[in-house]
Motif scaffolding. Structure first.
Motif, mmCIF file in Angstrom:
data_model
loop_
_atom_site.group_PDB
_atom_site.id
_atom_site.type_symbol
_atom_site.label_atom_id
_atom_site.label_comp_id
_atom_site.label_asym_id
_atom_site.label_seq_id
_atom_site.Cartn_x
_atom_site.Cartn_y
_atom_site.Cartn_z
ATOM 1 N N ALA A 1 -42.188 -4.110 -30.488
ATOM 2 C CA ALA A 1 -41.798 -5.374 -31.116
ATOM 3 C C ALA A 1 -41.788 -6.449 -30.046
ATOM 4 O O ALA A 1 -41.126 -6.303 -29.025
ATOM 5 N N LEU A 2 -42.570 -7.493 -30.272
ATOM 6 C CA LEU A 2 -42.643 -8.601 -29.331
ATOM 7 C C LEU A 2 -41.758 -9.714 -29.884
ATOM 8 O O LEU A 2 -42.046 -10.280 -30.934
ATOM 9 N N LEU A 3 -40.680 -9.972 -29.168
ATOM 10 C CA LEU A 3 -39.708 -10.941 -29.673
ATOM 11 C C LEU A 3 -39.678 -12.179 -28.793
ATOM 12 O O LEU A 3 -39.969 -12.103 -27.605
ATOM 13 N N ASP B 1 -40.280 1.314 -31.323
ATOM 14 C CA ASP B 1 -39.811 2.249 -30.297
ATOM 15 C C ASP B 1 -39.488 1.469 -29.034
ATOM 16 O O ASP B 1 -38.607 1.814 -28.279
ATOM 17 N N HIS B 2 -40.305 0.431 -28.831
ATOM 18 C CA HIS B 2 -40.155 -0.375 -27.636
ATOM 19 C C HIS B 2 -40.035 -1.846 -28.022
ATOM 20 O O HIS B 2 -40.570 -2.256 -29.047
ATOM 21 N N VAL B 3 -39.349 -2.574 -27.163
ATOM 22 C CA VAL B 3 -39.161 -3.998 -27.430
ATOM 23 C C VAL B 3 -39.516 -4.769 -26.165
ATOM 24 O O VAL B 3 -39.239 -4.304 -25.059
ATOM 25 N N ALA B 4 -40.163 -5.913 -26.365
ATOM 26 C CA ALA B 4 -40.408 -6.812 -25.224
ATOM 27 C C ALA B 4 -39.943 -8.203 -25.644
ATOM 28 O O ALA B 4 -40.271 -8.662 -26.732
ATOM 29 N N ILE B 5 -39.157 -8.817 -24.795
ATOM 30 C CA ILE B 5 -38.682 -10.175 -25.104
ATOM 31 C C ILE B 5 -39.412 -11.154 -24.202
ATOM 32 O O ILE B 5 -39.405 -11.016 -22.978
ATOM 33 N N ILE B 6 -40.069 -12.091 -24.843
ATOM 34 C CA ILE B 6 -40.887 -13.051 -24.086
ATOM 35 C C ILE B 6 -40.233 -14.434 -24.156
ATOM 36 O O ILE B 6 -39.736 -14.837 -25.204
ATOM 37 N N LEU C 1 -39.315 -11.196 -20.278
ATOM 38 C CA LEU C 1 -38.021 -11.143 -19.589
ATOM 39 C C LEU C 1 -37.527 -9.712 -19.506
ATOM 40 O O LEU C 1 -36.861 -9.313 -18.550
ATOM 41 N N LEU C 2 -37.834 -8.982 -20.557
ATOM 42 C CA LEU C 2 -37.238 -7.663 -20.693
ATOM 43 C C LEU C 2 -38.174 -6.802 -21.512
ATOM 44 O O LEU C 2 -38.722 -7.271 -22.519
ATOM 45 N N SER C 3 -38.353 -5.562 -21.123
ATOM 46 C CA SER C 3 -39.142 -4.693 -21.989
ATOM 47 C C SER C 3 -38.765 -3.240 -21.730
ATOM 48 O O SER C 3 -38.379 -2.877 -20.615
ATOM 49 N N GLY C 4 -38.841 -2.449 -22.772
ATOM 50 C CA GLY C 4 -38.510 -1.037 -22.632
ATOM 51 C C GLY C 4 -38.065 -0.442 -23.951
ATOM 52 O O GLY C 4 -38.096 -1.122 -24.992
ATOM 53 N N TYR D 1 -30.926 -9.349 -27.735
ATOM 54 C CA TYR D 1 -31.810 -10.515 -27.738
ATOM 55 C C TYR D 1 -31.028 -11.779 -27.373
ATOM 56 O O TYR D 1 -31.424 -12.540 -26.484
ATOM 57 N N LEU D 2 -29.902 -11.966 -28.063
ATOM 58 C CA LEU D 2 -29.141 -13.197 -27.843
ATOM 59 C C LEU D 2 -28.595 -13.273 -26.417
ATOM 60 O O LEU D 2 -28.643 -14.328 -25.779
ATOM 61 N N ARG D 3 -28.125 -12.135 -25.905
ATOM 62 C CA ARG D 3 -27.607 -12.111 -24.544
ATOM 63 C C ARG D 3 -28.730 -12.453 -23.538
ATOM 64 O O ARG D 3 -28.544 -13.239 -22.617
ATOM 65 N N THR D 4 -29.893 -11.857 -23.795
ATOM 66 C CA THR D 4 -31.027 -12.090 -22.884
ATOM 67 C C THR D 4 -31.445 -13.553 -22.908
ATOM 68 O O THR D 4 -31.680 -14.162 -21.850
#
Lengths: 312, 477
Positions: free
Chosen positions: A32-34, A201-206, A212-215, A298-301
């Motif tokens: 999931a690309l957020l 299964d995995h999330v990446a925050i762009i 910024l974060l992925s895993g 997400y919000l914290r990031t």
């Protein structure tokens, strides 16, 4: 499978829409690309589908290089775009047949796939109607069917269930889950964090073009929100002062009938903690993990990212 | 090849069928196709009545092919919208992305759109023409010959390809349908001017010349298709939402290209200019070859054809020779009538005109103007031969002294122009069409400023202050 390294895209020689994105999504996985609007999700997806040429970096999708074999990449990818993009004067079945031809499917396969997808998304009765007459949700379902018409190995889905009613959303999610189980590689761009949590299964925050974060989701929760928290509920008031806590356990909140613990290694510590509670006379009604959502992560990031940006 | 054609046909067929499902497209098309032939027929009837009363059979005979040409043009103009919105319309409706996401190649998508863009106006145009011809059968007027009809139908086809290929380029580059429609005037007006020229040819009655018009328009259309294909990139269709004209960036691009990595003017002459000149080898060879052909062809034409129009008896030749020599004897006075700076300005302006025409037509018209200049040289030498002077002596005494510099300047500037035109129609993966244009202009300016202007200055000085004396000495004056 999708692999990308240092994928970057600059527009007009002065604006980096995406910078240094690296991804690795295996067959049978959903990423999931957020990110906020304009964060670079669509640009990333367009580069992965060989629609935009990366300014820097490389990507391989379904075994093909996006720069050297763009046509092969596009043949093996199904894309659901942000806008449904239907030809409004075509009927539903004509539309699917057209894209079946575009993807060079045989007549039998085209027909079989169209019948299956129209039926699956509940569009059979509307198949002979022009798509311009469809409701927003029906259009979204037909667009989803278009993305799946050639049964692609890789799926890039931009807001797959937006505009769909709850029932249709459920159908779409089920289909995505089915595709995942049949070893498809899927990337979902979405603002629906519940959906992302359910499917991915995995999330990446762009953020501003950078990851910024992925895993894996559990890893990210741990990384962003800290160690897992568990709550014990007691049948009657319980004084925890005398409780001998195992190593790696910390009480973070309490009232008369509840205790909340932060636990570093629940797998190893929880059995001894429960044993300690009961041996100290606690009448435990329930002991459960406090749910932590992707939304919190997400919000914290994003909060941290914005703080950093302002500080800069 | 088969797969390629299948893809083109797939894109074209969908669009073709799609537009016929929209009454907003069909209704005006049918009205226009049906209406114009009847109006034209009514005008033809009035023209016949007028000619029968006052005479003028020749005009009447030429009027019908003219009307056929015009009848064919109108549907092209009003169906141009189909091509104009081919890409930008789909972009605005959001339907372009699924198509671009598909495995269809860029050329399949582009040519598919081009095919349907040409087919619709052409069908409308031929239907309209057919209807007018059918109505014409009822009139007491000479029906145009099959040969003339073929020429006009071919011209209509060439117009359709020219207009649609331009419109498709606009459609790819424009960011909105509104902008594309505004730019449509740049397609319709030049073709209307071309049509006026062709009309003159029809009334003049020299049908053979129409073949040249067909070939020229087809060549230009081919180059436009090539230009469109060369600069068609999926990325641009998705990447540009709002087009802002960044003049600073364009100026920087120009100056970066013009100056290169040079640290100073001497360094620029030593390091940068040779790089540009090295790229001019092939165009220079082409330019020199065709200019030699133009000089010899013009020379040959003059000595063969001129006597057919003007009888040059030995007495008349003697008279002309004496006249030329008397003029030449006062040649050193030319500096007071035509100072060197004026001559320099004139030549620089001619080279600039060649470039501007060339860049607007991918080299074709610029090369045409250059060849006219070269043809003049051949013509002058041919005329010298006709009145009894040695063409070689005329060349070496009257042209070569300053021509060494002037012709070199013309050759280099034209070669740079040809390269710029070719650059425009060559796929550039790194640059947009606008950037390619700026880079092409900068490359040409390098040659113009760095070599051509100095050469023209030297040539002007020699032509005004040395050539007259050399000529006089050579001819014993």
């Amino acid at each position: 499978m999708i692999e990308a390294y240092d994928l970057s895209k600059e527009f007009n020689g002065n604006f980096w829409a995406v910078e240094g994105v690296s991804l690795n999504v295996q067959a049978g996985q959903i990423l999931a690309l957020l990110g906020q609007n304009g964060a670079g999700k669509t640009t990333t997806v367009r580069m992965l589908n060989a629609l935009l040429t990366p300014t820097r970096g490389w990507a391989r999708v379904a075994g093909y290089d996006v720069i050297k074999n763009p046509q092969e990449v596009r043949s093996n990818v199904g894309v659901l775009t942000e806008q449904h993009g239907l030809y409004v004067r075509m009927t539903g079945d004509e539309y699917l047949d057209y894209f079946g031809r575009v993807y060079r499917l045989s007549a039998e396969k085209r027909k079989a796939r169209a019948v299956y997808l129209l039926d699956y998304f509940g569009l059979t009765e509307a198949a002979k109607r022009r798509t311009g007459e469809y409701s927003k949700g029906m259009k979204q379902k037909l667009a989803m069917a278009r993305a799946l018409i050639h049964d692609p190995a890789v799926l890039l889905l931009d807001e797959p269930t937006s505009a769909m009613d709850p029932e249709a959303s459920r159908l779409a999610r089920d289909e995505i889950a089915r595709l995942k189980s049949s070893q498809r590689t899927i990337i979902i761009c979405t603002h629906n964090l519940v959906e992302a949590e359910t499917l991915a299964d995995h999330v990446a925050i762009i953020y501003r073009g950078k990851i910024l974060l992925s895993g894996a989701l559990d890893e990210l929760k741990r990384q962003v929100l800290g160690a897992a928290e568990y709550e014990a509920k007691f049948a009657e008031s319980y004084d925890a002062e005398a409780l001998d806590l195992p190593a790696g356990v910390e009480i973070v909140a309490r009232n008369a009938t509840r205790l909340r613990f932060r636990i570093e290694s629940p797998q190893t510590t929880n059995p001894s903690l429960v044993a300690a509670l009961t041996s100290r006379g606690a009448r435990v009604v329930s002991f459960y993990e406090v749910p932590r959502t992707l939304e919190q992560v997400y919000l914290r990031t994003m909060e941290r990212a914005q703080e950093t940006t302002y500080a800069e | 090849m088969r797969n390629n054609w299948d893809g083109i046909w797939l894109v074209a067929r969908r669009e073709f069928v799609d537009q016929f499902r929209d009454w907003r497209i069909i209704a005006p098309m049918i009205i226009m196709i049906g209406l114009f032939p009847f109006i034209a027929d009514a005008n033809t009837r009035e023209a016949i009545n007028f000619m029968n009363r006052y005479g003028g059979d020749l005009i009447l005979e030429r009027l019908v092919p003219f009307v056929v040409l015009v009848i064919g043009f109108f549907p092209l103009a009003f169906t141009l919208g189909v091509a104009l919105e081919a890409f930008v319309g789909e972009k605005e409706r959001g339907t372009i992305e699924p198509l671009l996401n598909s495995p269809l190649t860029d050329s399949q998508i582009y040519l598919g759109k081009l095919l349907v863009g040409i087919a619709t106006p052409l069908i409308a145009s031929y239907l309209s023409t057919g209807l007018y011809l059918a109505l014409l059968l009822r009139r007491a007027v000479t029906f145009p010959s099959a040969y003339i009809l073929l020429l006009i139908l071919l011209l209509t086809f060439a117009h359709a390809v020219l207009m649609v290929s331009s419109a498709i380029i606009i459609s790819v580059q424009a960011t909105s349908i509104r902008a594309a429609n505004l730019l449509a005037s740049f397609v319709v007006m030049p073709v209307a001017f071309i049509l006026q020229g062709e009309t003159t040819l029809i009334f003049w009655g020299d049908e053979e010349v129409l073949w040249y018009a067909i070939v020229a328009v087809t060549l230009l259309s081919g180059l436009l298709v090539r230009l469109g294909l060369a600069h068609f990139r999926r990325e641009y269709l998705l990447g540009r939402e709002i087009d802002t004209l960044n003049l600073k960036r364009l100026a920087r691009l120009f100056s970066d290209r013009f100056t290169g990595k040079a640290k100073g003017i001497f360094n620029w002459y030593r390091e940068e200019l040779p790089l540009t000149l090295a790229q001019l080898r092939t165009p220079l060879l082409i330019v020199i070859t065709i200019s030699a052909v133009a000089v010899f062809a013009s020379y040959g034409w003059t000595i063969v054809q001129i006597p057919a129009y003007i009888t040059i008896t030995p007495e008349r030749a003697e008279e002309l020779r004496a006249y030329a020599l008397s003029n030449a004897s006062s040649l050193e006075m030319i500096s007071s009538q035509l100072p060197a700076p004026v001559l320099f300005y004139h030549n620089a302006r001619a080279i600039l005109a060649i470039f501007l025409l060339g860049i607007a037509s991918f080299g074709v018209l610029g090369l045409g103007l250059f060849l006219v200049n070269m043809g003049l040289v051949g013509g002058v030498l041919g005329a010298a031969k006709l009145i009894g002077f040695s063409p070689l002596l005329t060349f070496f005494a009257g042209v070569a002294p300053h021509g060494v510099f002037e012709l070199t300047a013309f050759f280099l500037a034209t070669a740079a122009m040809v390269k710029a035109g070719a650059q425009l129609v060559t796929p550039q993966t790194e640059r947009s069409m606008g950037e390619t244009l700026i880079v092409s202009i900068a490359d040409w300016c390098r040659v113009f400023v760095g070599i051509v202007l100095p050469l023209l200055a030297v040539a002007a000085m020699i032509e005004i202050y040395a050539t007259p004396y050399i000529l006089k000495a050579a001819f014993g004056l």
